[in-house]
Design a protein around this motif. Sequence first.
Motif, PDB file in Angstrom:
ATOM      1  N   UNK A   3       0.762  -1.110   0.029  1.00  0.00           N
ATOM      2  CA  UNK A   3      -0.011   0.000   0.159  1.00  0.00           C
ATOM      3  C   UNK A   3       0.840   1.224  -0.178  1.00  0.00           C
ATOM      4  N   UNK A   4       2.093   1.439   0.600  1.00  0.00           N
ATOM      5  CA  UNK A   4       2.933   2.291   0.619  1.00  0.00           C
ATOM      6  C   UNK A   4       3.427   2.640  -0.785  1.00  0.00           C
ATOM      7  N   UNK A   5       3.637   1.699  -1.397  1.00  0.00           N
ATOM      8  CA  UNK A   5       4.133   1.819  -2.906  1.00  0.00           C
ATOM      9  C   UNK A   5       2.855   2.375  -3.804  1.00  0.00           C
ATOM     10  N   UNK A   6       1.766   1.995  -3.676  1.00  0.00           N
ATOM     11  CA  UNK A   6       0.489   2.291  -4.274  1.00  0.00           C
ATOM     12  C   UNK A   6       0.491   3.723  -4.039  1.00  0.00           C
ATOM     13  N   UNK A   7       0.558   4.148  -2.654  1.00  0.00           N
ATOM     14  CA  UNK A   7       0.321   5.615  -2.281  1.00  0.00           C
ATOM     15  C   UNK A   7       1.285   6.460  -2.897  1.00  0.00           C
ATOM     16  N   UNK A   8       2.496   5.957  -2.880  1.00  0.00           N
ATOM     17  CA  UNK A   8       3.769   6.821  -3.547  1.00  0.00           C
ATOM     18  C   UNK A   8       3.496   6.961  -5.043  1.00  0.00           C
ATOM     19  N   UNK A   9       2.864   5.868  -5.678  1.00  0.00           N
ATOM     20  CA  UNK A   9       2.732   6.157  -7.154  1.00  0.00           C
ATOM     21  C   UNK A   9       1.295   7.008  -7.525  1.00  0.00           C
ATOM     22  N   UNK A  10       0.470   6.898  -6.545  1.00  0.00           N
ATOM     23  CA  UNK A  10      -0.654   7.919  -6.707  1.00  0.00           C
ATOM     24  C   UNK A  10      -0.402   9.521  -6.310  1.00  0.00           C
ATOM     25  N   UNK A  11       0.509   9.577  -5.494  1.00  0.00           N
ATOM     26  CA  UNK A  11       1.075  10.880  -5.312  1.00  0.00           C
ATOM     27  C   UNK A  11       1.799  11.401  -6.449  1.00  0.00           C
ATOM     28  N   UNK A  12       2.520  10.536  -7.132  1.00  0.00           N
ATOM     29  CA  UNK A  12       3.314  10.898  -8.585  1.00  0.00           C
ATOM     30  C   UNK A  12       2.269  11.170  -9.548  1.00  0.00           C
ATOM     31  N   UNK A  13       1.614  10.197  -9.744  1.00  0.00           N
ATOM     32  CA  UNK A  13       0.326  10.636 -10.751  1.00  0.00           C
ATOM     33  C   UNK A  13      -0.381  11.759 -10.348  1.00  0.00           C
ATOM     34  N   UNK A  40       7.073   8.322 -22.364  1.00  0.00           N
ATOM     35  CA  UNK A  40       6.009   9.427 -23.113  1.00  0.00           C
ATOM     36  C   UNK A  40       4.738   8.527 -23.316  1.00  0.00           C
ATOM     37  N   UNK A  41       4.896   7.185 -23.370  1.00  0.00           N
ATOM     38  CA  UNK A  41       3.732   6.318 -22.996  1.00  0.00           C
ATOM     39  C   UNK A  41       2.761   6.682 -21.753  1.00  0.00           C
ATOM     40  N   UNK A  42       3.573   6.698 -20.862  1.00  0.00           N
ATOM     41  CA  UNK A  42       3.106   6.760 -19.445  1.00  0.00           C
ATOM     42  C   UNK A  42       2.431   8.378 -19.325  1.00  0.00           C
ATOM     43  N   UNK A  43       3.165   9.198 -19.949  1.00  0.00           N
ATOM     44  CA  UNK A  43       2.923  10.647 -19.785  1.00  0.00           C
ATOM     45  C   UNK A  43       1.384  10.760 -20.832  1.00  0.00           C
ATOM     46  N   UNK A  44       1.402   9.955 -21.915  1.00  0.00           N
ATOM     47  CA  UNK A  44       0.227  10.053 -22.665  1.00  0.00           C
ATOM     48  C   UNK A  44      -0.894   9.460 -21.892  1.00  0.00           C
ATOM     49  N   UNK A  45      -0.587   8.296 -21.141  1.00  0.00           N
ATOM     50  CA  UNK A  45      -1.584   7.770 -20.149  1.00  0.00           C
ATOM     51  C   UNK A  45      -2.051   8.786 -19.169  1.00  0.00           C
ATOM     52  N   UNK A  46      -1.293   9.374 -18.574  1.00  0.00           N
ATOM     53  CA  UNK A  46      -1.635  10.355 -17.554  1.00  0.00           C
ATOM     54  C   UNK A  46      -2.392  11.606 -18.086  1.00  0.00           C
ATOM     55  N   UNK A  47      -2.119  11.838 -19.455  1.00  0.00           N
ATOM     56  CA  UNK A  47      -2.813  13.177 -19.925  1.00  0.00           C
ATOM     57  C   UNK A  47      -4.125  12.808 -20.376  1.00  0.00           C
ATOM     58  N   UNK A  48      -4.646  11.598 -20.488  1.00  0.00           N
ATOM     59  CA  UNK A  48      -5.771  11.068 -21.229  1.00  0.00           C
ATOM     60  C   UNK A  48      -6.667  10.876 -19.790  1.00  0.00           C
ATOM     61  N   UNK A  49      -6.312  10.513 -18.688  1.00  0.00           N
ATOM     62  CA  UNK A  49      -6.790  10.772 -17.322  1.00  0.00           C
ATOM     63  C   UNK A  49      -7.049  12.018 -16.867  1.00  0.00           C
ATOM     64  N   UNK A 196       6.576   0.303 -12.072  1.00  0.00           N
ATOM     65  CA  UNK A 196       5.480  -0.209 -11.294  1.00  0.00           C
ATOM     66  C   UNK A 196       4.327   0.621 -11.635  1.00  0.00           C
ATOM     67  N   UNK A 197       4.418   1.846 -12.144  1.00  0.00           N
ATOM     68  CA  UNK A 197       3.054   2.245 -12.516  1.00  0.00           C
ATOM     69  C   UNK A 197       2.535   1.687 -13.576  1.00  0.00           C
ATOM     70  N   UNK A 198       3.308   1.234 -14.550  1.00  0.00           N
ATOM     71  CA  UNK A 198       2.720   0.646 -15.832  1.00  0.00           C
ATOM     72  C   UNK A 198       2.033  -0.819 -15.302  1.00  0.00           C
ATOM     73  N   UNK A 199       2.632  -1.397 -14.323  1.00  0.00           N
ATOM     74  CA  UNK A 199       2.152  -2.630 -13.816  1.00  0.00           C
ATOM     75  C   UNK A 199       0.812  -2.362 -13.217  1.00  0.00           C
ATOM     76  N   UNK A 200       0.767  -1.258 -12.303  1.00  0.00           N
ATOM     77  CA  UNK A 200      -0.500  -0.870 -11.638  1.00  0.00           C
ATOM     78  C   UNK A 200      -1.445  -0.747 -12.552  1.00  0.00           C
ATOM     79  N   UNK A 201      -1.314   0.239 -13.608  1.00  0.00           N
ATOM     80  CA  UNK A 201      -2.394   0.889 -14.403  1.00  0.00           C
ATOM     81  C   UNK A 201      -2.583  -0.246 -15.646  1.00  0.00           C
ATOM     82  N   UNK A 202      -1.826  -1.341 -15.554  1.00  0.00           N
ATOM     83  CA  UNK A 202      -1.732  -2.199 -16.775  1.00  0.00           C
ATOM     84  C   UNK A 202      -1.774  -1.422 -18.311  1.00  0.00           C
ATOM     85  N   UNK A 203      -0.619  -0.759 -18.305  1.00  0.00           N
ATOM     86  CA  UNK A 203      -0.486   0.128 -19.402  1.00  0.00           C
ATOM     87  C   UNK A 203       0.197  -0.849 -20.609  1.00  0.00           C
ATOM     88  N   UNK A 204      -0.127  -0.913 -22.016  1.00  0.00           N
ATOM     89  CA  UNK A 204       0.503  -1.528 -22.929  1.00  0.00           C
ATOM     90  C   UNK A 204       1.803  -0.718 -23.253  1.00  0.00           C
TER      91      UNK A 204
END
Length: 301
Positions: A3-13, A40-49, A196-204
Motif C-alpha cells: 500500500x505504501x508503494x501504491x500511495x507513492x505512485x498515486x502521489x506522483x500521478x 512518453x507512453x506513461x505521460x500520454x496515459x496520464x494526459x488521457x486521465x 511499477x506504475x505501468x504494472x499498476x495501471x496495466x499500460x500496454x
Amino acid sequence: MTSYHINHLRQLESEAIYILRETAAQFEKPVLLFSGGKDSIVMTHLAVKAFWPAKLPFPLMHVDTGHNFHETIEFRDDLVERIQGNLVISSVQQAIDDGRVQEEKGPDASRNALQTVALLDSLEEHQFDAAMGGARRDEEKARAKERFFSHRDDFGQWDPKNQRPELWNIFNGRKQHGEHFRVFPLSNWTEMDIWQYIKLEEISLPSLYFAHEREVVTRKGVLLAVSEFVEPREGETVDVKKIRFRTMGDATITGAVESDADNLDMIIDEVAAARQTERGNRADDKRSETAMEDRKKQGYF
C-alpha cells in the motif's frame, strides 16, 4: 505491491496530472512530445486521465529520425488511433531534404543531434508555446537540473542558470514573444516508479521492452540490433541473443541488454538489481562527458 508503494505512485500521478492541467491552462498551444518510449507512453496515459472524458486538448508530436524500430511506429499509430488523438510528425529526413541540416558522415554517424533542428522547426511552424516531454531527473545529470517548467529563449536554447523558482509547485509560464517552455511532468519519477506504475495501471508497451531473441552486434561495448539501419561491419560477428531494451530511440544508437525478463514482474526485479542507468547503453550519450547538456543548450530535450 504494498500500500505504501501504491500511495507513492498515486502521489506522483496526482502531481503529474496537476502539471499537465497547469500546462493546458497557462499556454495557448501546448504539445506533448511522443517518442514511443515508456516514459512518453506513461505521460500520454496520464494526459488521457487528466482530461477524461474529453479528448486531449493538445496534439502529440513525434520527432522522427527515420531510423525507428518498426515496432515503435506500429505502437505509436495504434495508440493515437485508440485515444482518438492528433499526431504531428516532425521529420528529420525532411529537414535533410530541405537543406536545413547536413547528415553526419563516418562509421558512427547518427541523426540524433539533427532532431534539434527538426523539433525547433516544428515548434515554430505550428506556433507551439509549450512542449511536454517525458524526461526524468534520475536519467542523466543534465536532466537533473531541469525545473518542471523549463524556460527556453527565442532561439530554443536552455540556460540552466536562468530558470525560475518553483516554490510550493507554483509555476510561472510567462514568456516573451518567440520564447517557449519545455514541461516535464515526470521529473520526480524514477525508472522503478515508471515500471511499477505501468504494472499498476496495466499500460500496454511495445514488445521491444520485453525479452526476445534478436540478431545483434557488439559495437564499442553496446549491443545493437541488426536491421536496415545497423549492418555488421568488417570483423563484427552477428549473434542471436535474448535481449530487451530499457530505453527507446533511434535504432542506430539505442543499445539493448541481455535479459530473460519477458514480463513486468521480471523487469521490475531486473531494474531493482541494475547498477547502470537505462541510458547507459545510449551511444549518443557517450560522445562526451557533457553530451546531453550540450544538446539541451542547443534546443534538444
